[in-house]
Design a protein around this motif. Structure first.
Motif, short mmCIF file in Angstrom:
data_model
loop_
_atom_site.label_atom_id
_atom_site.label_comp_id
_atom_site.label_asym_id
_atom_site.label_seq_id
_atom_site.Cartn_x
_atom_site.Cartn_y
_atom_site.Cartn_z
N GLU A 1 -4.17 3.87 17.46
CA GLU A 1 -4.55 5.08 16.74
C GLU A 1 -3.69 5.26 15.49
OE1 GLU A 1 -4.49 8.55 19.19
OE2 GLU A 1 -6.14 7.85 20.48
N ARG A 2 -2.40 4.99 15.61
CA ARG A 2 -1.51 5.15 14.46
C ARG A 2 -1.82 4.13 13.37
NH1 ARG A 2 3.96 4.96 17.79
NH2 ARG A 2 5.08 5.36 15.82
N LEU A 3 -2.15 2.91 13.78
CA LEU A 3 -2.51 1.88 12.81
C LEU A 3 -3.85 2.20 12.16
CD1 LEU A 3 -2.04 -0.84 11.44
CD2 LEU A 3 -3.10 -1.94 13.44
N ASP A 4 -4.81 2.63 12.95
CA ASP A 4 -6.13 2.98 12.43
C ASP A 4 -6.02 4.05 11.35
OD1 ASP A 4 -9.04 2.79 12.52
OD2 ASP A 4 -9.00 4.78 13.41
N ARG A 5 -5.16 5.02 11.57
CA ARG A 5 -4.97 6.10 10.59
C ARG A 5 -4.51 5.54 9.25
NH1 ARG A 5 -0.49 11.04 11.09
NH2 ARG A 5 -0.97 12.03 9.06
N GLU A 6 -3.52 4.66 9.27
CA GLU A 6 -2.96 4.15 8.02
C GLU A 6 -3.94 3.21 7.30
OE1 GLU A 6 -0.35 5.63 6.92
OE2 GLU A 6 -0.23 6.68 8.84
N ILE A 7 -4.68 2.42 8.06
CA ILE A 7 -5.67 1.55 7.42
C ILE A 7 -6.76 2.38 6.76
CG2 ILE A 7 -7.46 -0.17 7.84
CD1 ILE A 7 -5.66 -1.51 9.84
N LEU A 8 -7.21 3.45 7.44
CA LEU A 8 -8.23 4.32 6.86
C LEU A 8 -7.71 5.03 5.61
CD1 LEU A 8 -9.89 5.91 10.02
CD2 LEU A 8 -11.00 4.49 8.29
N VAL A 9 -6.52 5.58 5.69
CA VAL A 9 -5.95 6.31 4.55
C VAL A 9 -5.84 5.41 3.33
CG1 VAL A 9 -3.84 7.36 3.65
CG2 VAL A 9 -4.70 8.05 5.89
N ASN A 10 -5.32 4.21 3.52
CA ASN A 10 -5.12 3.31 2.39
C ASN A 10 -6.41 2.64 1.93
OD1 ASN A 10 -2.01 2.99 1.74
ND2 ASN A 10 -2.19 3.24 3.95
N SER A 11 -7.36 2.48 2.83
CA SER A 11 -8.66 1.91 2.45
C SER A 11 -9.42 2.84 1.51
CB SER A 11 -9.52 1.64 3.68
OG SER A 11 -8.96 0.63 4.47
N TYR A 12 -9.28 4.14 1.75
CA TYR A 12 -10.04 5.10 0.96
C TYR A 12 -9.17 5.81 -0.08
CZ TYR A 12 -13.91 4.17 4.02
OH TYR A 12 -14.93 3.53 4.69
N TRP A 13 -7.99 5.27 -0.32
CA TRP A 13 -7.11 5.76 -1.39
C TRP A 13 -7.36 4.86 -2.59
CZ3 TRP A 13 -1.08 6.15 -0.70
CH2 TRP A 13 -0.59 7.18 -1.51
N HIS A 14 -8.55 4.98 -3.18
CA HIS A 14 -9.11 3.95 -4.03
C HIS A 14 -8.28 3.61 -5.26
CE1 HIS A 14 -13.11 5.32 -2.12
NE2 HIS A 14 -12.65 4.27 -1.48
N SER A 15 -7.98 4.58 -6.10
CA SER A 15 -7.30 4.26 -7.35
C SER A 15 -5.90 3.72 -7.10
CB SER A 15 -7.23 5.51 -8.25
OG SER A 15 -6.53 6.56 -7.61
N THR A 16 -5.20 4.28 -6.13
CA THR A 16 -3.84 3.81 -5.84
C THR A 16 -3.85 2.39 -5.31
OG1 THR A 16 -3.04 6.06 -5.40
CG2 THR A 16 -1.79 4.24 -4.43
N THR A 17 -4.75 2.09 -4.39
CA THR A 17 -4.81 0.74 -3.84
C THR A 17 -5.23 -0.28 -4.89
OG1 THR A 17 -5.29 1.61 -1.62
CG2 THR A 17 -5.84 -0.69 -2.03
N LEU A 18 -6.15 0.09 -5.77
CA LEU A 18 -6.53 -0.80 -6.87
C LEU A 18 -5.33 -1.10 -7.76
CD1 LEU A 18 -10.06 0.40 -8.03
CD2 LEU A 18 -9.44 -1.90 -7.29
#
Length: 303
Positions: free
Chosen positions: A68-85
């Motif tokens: 659950e803790r890992l899923d949260r971070e993958i989701l947050v960073n997956s949809y943090w579009h401009s920052t991840t780009l």
């Protein structure tokens, strides 16, 4: 029935019709037809987790809390579009330097993602006055042989700060026995981390009840690693020409005497003062006093 009720009824019927026609013969949603029906075309999905995840060669435990803790971070960073780009673009500039130093210091390559989590690969200053790519505070920087004064701040020097961080991480690996715990201790501080391990009677990061930031920290590192290692899998597409250029098209000038004016130095070498500071953010003053020491200033080959 008033006009507003009729409007919402018709809207619901239209939406339902759109969904019905978007189903294929197999009963699955045709995403292309659905997303083109709205003003903001997008598909927001949950991430399908893999069977196993690793940080610095160490396998994450397989239990509901960890997942659950890992899923949260993958989701947050997956949809943090401009920052991840921006992370992906900036990595092309700095990762080759970091990878080389981590290899030389025998620190796992995964730790380059720690610099992403700490600073987004930028020379930032935190609310606690930690600075640079690796977020060293003043005393820690000096402890790990980084020069910090009114003219020079080597926390902003990518090579020197990376080497200091690698040596610091090795020190914590020896102290705590795993790279996972070394990463967690990097975030909260080794003294506080050791105290928490003792007070809770545990020996692993995954079994500790920590403050929210540190509790999420290692999972954030794993998430950043997963997304940046396979960006297309998470919907990030960056053409090679859109990546920020590496620093290999530069050369170094040896400085063994006082420089009274960086403005004059820049002019002499045919670049702007801004570009001088861009390539050498560790030069924090307008001059440099040199006494029994040698520095190397990076300059671009092409202006």
């Amino acid at each position: 029935m008033n006009k507003y009720s009729i409007f919402f009824l018709l809207s619901g019927l239209i939406f339902s019709s759109m969904l019905l026609i978007s189903y294929s013969t197999e009963g699955e949603i045709n995403e292309e037809e659905v997303i083109t029906s709205f003003d903001l075309p997008q598909v927001v999905k949950s991430v399908k987790l893999k069977d196993k995840y690793y940080w610095a060669g160490e396998e994450l435990p397989d239990n509901v809390d960890v997942l659950e803790r890992l899923d949260r971070e993958i989701l947050v960073n997956s949809y943090w579009h401009s920052t991840t780009l921006l992370h992906i673009k900036m990595a092309n500039k700095f990762f080759p330097i970091m990878e080389k130093i981590l290899l030389e210091e025998e620190v796992p390559d995964d730790f380059k993602y720690l610099a992403v989590a700490e600073s987004s690969l930028r020379n930032v200053t935190s609310h606690a006055n930690a600075k640079g790519f690796w977020q060293f505070r003043n005393l820690a920087a000096k402890e790990w042989k980084l020069e910090v004064n009114n003219e020079v701040d080597e926390r902003y020097h990518v090579e020197k700060a990376t080497r200091a961080a690698a040596q610091y991480l090795k020190h914590m690996y020896k102290r705590f026995g795993s790279w996972t715990d070394a990463a967690a201790a990097y975030n909260v501080g080794p003294t506080s981390y050791a105290s928490t391990l003792k007070n809770q009677g545990e020996s692993s990061f995954y079994d500790l009840h920590l403050n929210d930031e540190t509790s999420r920290y290692v999972f954030r590192l794993v998430a950043i690693k997963e997304i940046m290692s396979e960006p297309e899998k998470y919907g990030f597409y960056v053409d090679e020409e859109d990546l920020y250029p590496s620093l290999d098209k530069t050369y170094e000038v040896k400085i063994d005497k006082t420089v009274s004016s960086w403005k004059d130095f820049a002019t002499k070498h045919g670049i702007s003062y801004r570009l001088l500071k861009y390539y050498n953010p560790w030069l924090i003053d307008s001059k440099l006093t040199v006494a029994n020491k040698t520095y190397h200033v990076r300059l671009p080959l092409e202006q």
